[in-house]
Design an enzyme around this catalytic site. Structure first.
Site, PDB file in Angstrom:
ATOM      1  N   GLY A  15      46.634  30.971  45.952  1.00 38.37           N
ATOM      2  CA  GLY A  15      46.593  31.998  44.926  1.00 38.37           C
ATOM      3  C   GLY A  15      45.773  31.660  43.694  1.00 38.37           C
ATOM      4  O   GLY A  15      45.747  32.426  42.734  1.00 38.37           O
ATOM      5  N   GLN A  16      45.097  30.524  43.716  1.00 43.27           N
ATOM      6  CA  GLN A  16      44.294  30.157  42.554  1.00 43.27           C
ATOM      7  C   GLN A  16      43.214  31.211  42.310  1.00 43.27           C
ATOM      8  O   GLN A  16      42.680  31.790  43.243  1.00 43.27           O
ATOM      9  CB  GLN A  16      43.623  28.782  42.762  1.00 43.27           C
ATOM     10  CG  GLN A  16      44.579  27.647  42.913  1.00 43.27           C
ATOM     11  CD  GLN A  16      45.012  27.446  44.359  1.00 43.27           C
ATOM     12  OE1 GLN A  16      44.743  28.256  45.229  1.00 43.27           O
ATOM     13  NE2 GLN A  16      45.713  26.361  44.616  1.00 43.27           N
ATOM     14  N   LYS A  17      42.914  31.438  41.055  1.00 39.85           N
ATOM     15  CA  LYS A  17      41.921  32.469  40.718  1.00 39.85           C
ATOM     16  C   LYS A  17      40.585  32.221  41.397  1.00 39.85           C
ATOM     17  O   LYS A  17      39.895  33.165  41.783  1.00 39.85           O
ATOM     18  CB  LYS A  17      41.750  32.557  39.202  1.00 39.85           C
ATOM     19  CG  LYS A  17      42.927  33.199  38.521  1.00 39.85           C
ATOM     20  CD  LYS A  17      42.690  33.426  37.052  1.00 39.85           C
ATOM     21  CE  LYS A  17      43.924  34.083  36.463  1.00 39.85           C
ATOM     22  NZ  LYS A  17      43.726  34.548  35.117  1.00 39.85           N
ATOM     23  N   SER A  18      40.208  30.982  41.581  1.00 41.86           N
ATOM     24  CA  SER A  18      38.915  30.684  42.209  1.00 41.86           C
ATOM     25  C   SER A  18      38.892  31.068  43.686  1.00 41.86           C
ATOM     26  O   SER A  18      37.822  31.248  44.257  1.00 41.86           O
ATOM     27  CB  SER A  18      38.584  29.199  42.054  1.00 41.86           C
ATOM     28  OG  SER A  18      39.563  28.405  42.712  1.00 41.86           O
ATOM     29  N   LEU A  19      40.043  31.219  44.317  1.00 36.62           N
ATOM     30  CA  LEU A  19      40.113  31.567  45.742  1.00 36.62           C
ATOM     31  C   LEU A  19      40.301  33.052  45.992  1.00 36.62           C
ATOM     32  O   LEU A  19      40.127  33.517  47.114  1.00 36.62           O
ATOM     33  CB  LEU A  19      41.264  30.808  46.411  1.00 36.62           C
ATOM     34  CG  LEU A  19      41.165  29.292  46.416  1.00 36.62           C
ATOM     35  CD1 LEU A  19      42.432  28.689  47.003  1.00 36.62           C
ATOM     36  CD2 LEU A  19      39.952  28.838  47.199  1.00 36.62           C
TER      37      LEU A  19
END
Length: 70
Positions: A15-19
């Site tokens: 769920g990281q913003k970069s993903l």
């Protein structure tokens, strides 16, 4: 994974913003979605709600089976 005559393909995409921009790559031919929420993380709970809402409106409107776990 085969389960009760069904073939399950399970992806943990994070769920990281970069993903998040990669999420749409996993939705083709998807029949269900399990959205897991760390309900103890009150700081990110609103962000999680907003992302799920955005996802439902834009990306996965064709997926009828959605399970939210917290």
């Amino acid at each position: 994974m085969d389960f009760c005559r069904f073939q399950l393909n399970i992806w943990d995409v994070g769920g990281q913003k970069s993903l998040r921009s990669y999420w749409r790559n996993y939705f083709e031919s998807t029949d269900g979605l399990v959205w897991v929420v760390d309900s103890a993380d009150k700081i990110r709970l609103q962000d999680c709600k907003d992302e799920l809402h955005k996802l439902l409106m834009e990306e996965v409107s064709n997926i009828l089976n959605i399970l939210v776990l917290g």
